[in-house]
Design an enzyme around this catalytic site. Structure first.
Site, short mmCIF file in Angstrom:
data_model
loop_
_atom_site.label_atom_id
_atom_site.label_comp_id
_atom_site.label_asym_id
_atom_site.label_seq_id
_atom_site.Cartn_x
_atom_site.Cartn_y
_atom_site.Cartn_z
CG ASP A 1 -0.26 -8.91 6.35
OD1 ASP A 1 -1.32 -8.42 5.92
OD2 ASP A 1 0.86 -8.56 5.93
CG LEU B 1 9.75 -9.21 -12.66
CD1 LEU B 1 10.70 -8.07 -12.35
CD2 LEU B 1 8.71 -8.78 -13.70
CB CYS C 1 -0.90 -0.02 1.23
SG CYS C 1 -1.77 -1.58 1.50
#
EC number: 6.3.5.4
Length: 614
Positions: free
Chosen positions: A128, A288, A2
């Site tokens: 969490d 990736l 966030c």
């Protein structure tokens, strides 16, 4: 993952609408929800909503309508774990004493939850976030040593009237602060602080270190004199009068003797457990993928563990260049032939750099060392536009841990010399000369400088490479990864930076890192049988690079030359010296080939322009 913002003071006030306008600048970090807590005119802590707060909290008052406050904590949410309203932030404890905003993930939250449950804590969510606050309530700042993850958080203690900030061990998650007129401001990105405080004073020392040595993110300093970075592995407390910082992660490199079998077994357990923890998510996970060892090892291990299924739905993202010498397509294809991935490719175009450079600098907030970060931005843009992947794994940190850089060979040579292992030293130097085409004079010069300190340090290799966690480019690379991923609301996770794996790596004998010229030996040993042999046996290093030197001399030359007037303005503002400025002009007359310096000057000039400094 966030974005967080806020400020706190014992007596000074900030206009709430002005705060909210600054808070909106990090909207990209959390597209799913937002929330606030603030101290109102009656000195009470209350909850507020913003423009993008989810409907469940629609009856809350809007934060910008509260006039003034001496404390606001703000949050933008990217929903990853418990994506219901129960994961909404700011989060408060049942007693109304602690209020928290938090960016990141604590991957061992389920294990901590079991431990806390036995200690009498109860939980109503699956997030969490709730575990993090309960851990702080139980153990105080000692909880940070129990966390296995990446985080930047702020906790307001309403009883003690103080604010606590904390950042993960390696700086995966950003946390900036500024102390102005008795008010402590903090945020995930500097643009919030800059707008709210009107910061205009640049840090000339940081600029010169960048230009001359390409040093970035090596201390708490930033390109702004009044904005600091809370350093990795630290927490800070502010009581309205004084700030106190403390380092909580204290680890000293040392070598533990292990058998080859024992070292490999321990690496296997730690790496695989790190992957399992970092696959915990309530949204789609991808990866990736370059043609190098680290990202290949991640997908090969996930497949081995059954965490990648045979249905070709697990997505990988790779950058491919048309210049054959820089293309890793053949190695990526080798991995794709063994692991059932659904691949996505981007093809960086130098002609489009001009369309992205200002946006790139806006997101990363400071000039960068090369165009490798351009490829990252394109990868995350594609991920956002064409898939539902919200979490992505990458191989950051492995080079620092397991001898992945060229300078690690020189450290290794000095260590061998200090132990008077002359036969091994000559053998390794001969292999290195052939493999890297390095002159023996260069090696001897490095040995002359490194031998004296190596002679007095039995753990010289681990000691020197451990320092790179703080002063090398790792912090810089982690910054790029955070900003480019969060620009598109995507969480990047780094399995090699599980702190247990890091502590293992820096207690590992150097011969498990470099031996017979091949670096990352323990990774290669583990990879045998699960990853393509062509990649295991590679001795060159590329990763997410770009053919930038070629581009600057050709396709990008027009854009670089067009920046000359701004380079001259930087000279007139004493930002760069006339001698450095002349180097820019000399490059286009082919009087030198220091393309990296020219890029830094160009990048600094563009940064100055978008910051309205020149």
């Amino acid at each position: 993952m966030c974005g967080i913002t806020g400020f706190f003071s014992n007596q000074n006030f900030i206009n709430a609408e002005k705060y909210y306008q600054a808070h909106l600048l990090i909207k990209h970090r959390g597209p799913d929800d937002e929330g606030f807590i603030a101290i109102n005119a009656d000195n009470e802590v209350m909850s507020f909503k913003g423009n993008d707060t989810i409907g469940y909290f629609e009856n809350l008052p809007h934060v910008k309508n509260m006039n003034q406050s001496r404390m606001i904590l703000g949050h933008r949410r990217l929903s990853i774990i418990d994506i219901t309203q129960h994961g909404h932030q700011p989060f408060c404890d049942k007693d109304g004493r602690y209020f928290m905003v938090y960016n990141g993930e604590i991957f061992n939250y389920l294990e901590l939850r079991v431990e806390l449950d036995k200690l009498g804590h109860s939980f109503f969510s699956q997030s969490d976030t709730e575990v993090v606050l309960a851990a702080f309530k139980e153990w105080g700042t000692n909880c940070f040593n129990k966390f296995n993850g990446m985080w930047a958080l702020a906790i307001y203690d309403n009883l003690k009237q103080q604010l606590i900030l904390s950042r993960d061990r390696f700086g995966v998650k950003p946390l900036f602060f500024s102390y102005v007129d008795g008010i402590l401001f903090f945020a995930s990105e500097m643009k919030f602080i800059k707008k709210l405080c009107g910061t205009r004073n640049i840090n000339n020392e940081a600029i010169q270190n960048y230009l001359q040595s390409c040093l970035l993110n090596y201390s708490e300093g930033t390109f702004w004199r009044d904005i600091k970075e809370l350093e990795p592995g630290h927490w800070m407390v502010f009581d309205g009068k004084e700030m106190r910082k403390e380092k909580y992660w204290i680890f000293k490199p040392h070598t533990i003797l292990r058998s080859p079998e024992g070292a490999l077994e321990e690496f296997s357990y730690l790496f695989e457990d790190s992957l399992k923890l970092r696959m915990r998510s309530d949204v789609e996970v991808g990866t990736l993928l370059s043609g190098g060892m680290d990202s290949t090892l991640i997908v090969s291990s996930l497949y081995k563990l059954g965490l990648i299924k045979n249905d070709y739905t697990f997505k990988s993202f790779s950058a491919i260049f048309k210049e054959e010498i820089f293309s890793e397509r053949k190695y990526i294809d080798k991995t794709l032939s063994q692991v059932p991935l659904k691949p996505y490719f981007i093809y960086p175009d130098p002609e489009k750099v001009k369309n992205y450079i200002d946006d790139l600098l806006y997101y990363i907030e400071e000039p960068c060392r090369s165009l490798a970060v351009y490829s990252q931005l394109l990868l995350y843009e594609k991920m956002n536009k064409e898939t539902n992947v919200k979490v992505v794994l990458n191989g950051q940190g492995a080079d620092e841990l397991f001898g992945g850089y060229t300078n690690h060979y020189f450290i290794y040579f000095a260590s061998l010399l200090s132990q008077f292992k002359m036969k091994n030293l000559v053998h390794e130097i001969n292999l290195f000369k052939k493999g890297r085409n390095v002159k023996v004079q260069t090696i001897l010069r490095s040995l002359l400088g490194m031998f004296p300190p190596a002679l007095w340090d039995a753990d010289y290799f681990n000691t020197m490479t451990f320092k790179e966690l703080k002063v090398s480019a790792l912090r810089e690379y982690l910054k790029y990864d955070d900003r480019t991923s969060m620009a598109f609301g995507i969480e990047a996770r780094t399995p090699f930076l599980d702190y247990r794996l890091v502590e293992f790596a820096f207690s590992l004998d150097e011969n498990y890192k470099i031996l017979n010229y091949k670096n990352k030996k323990i990774e290669r040993d583990y990879a045998s049988g699960i990853a393509p042999e062509e990649i295991i046996n590679r001795t060159d290093k590329m990763g997410f690079v770009s053919p930038q030197e070629i581009w600057q001399r050709n396709v990008m030359k027009k854009e670089l030359v067009a920046e000359v007037p701004n380079i001259k303005r930087m000279i007139s503002y004493d930002m760069i010296s006339p001698a450095i400025g002349k180097r820019y002009a000399d490059y286009f007359e082919e009087k030198h080939d220091d393309w990296s310096l020219i890029w830094r000057m160009f990048c600094l000039s563009r940064w100055n322009t978008i910051q309205h400094l020149i």
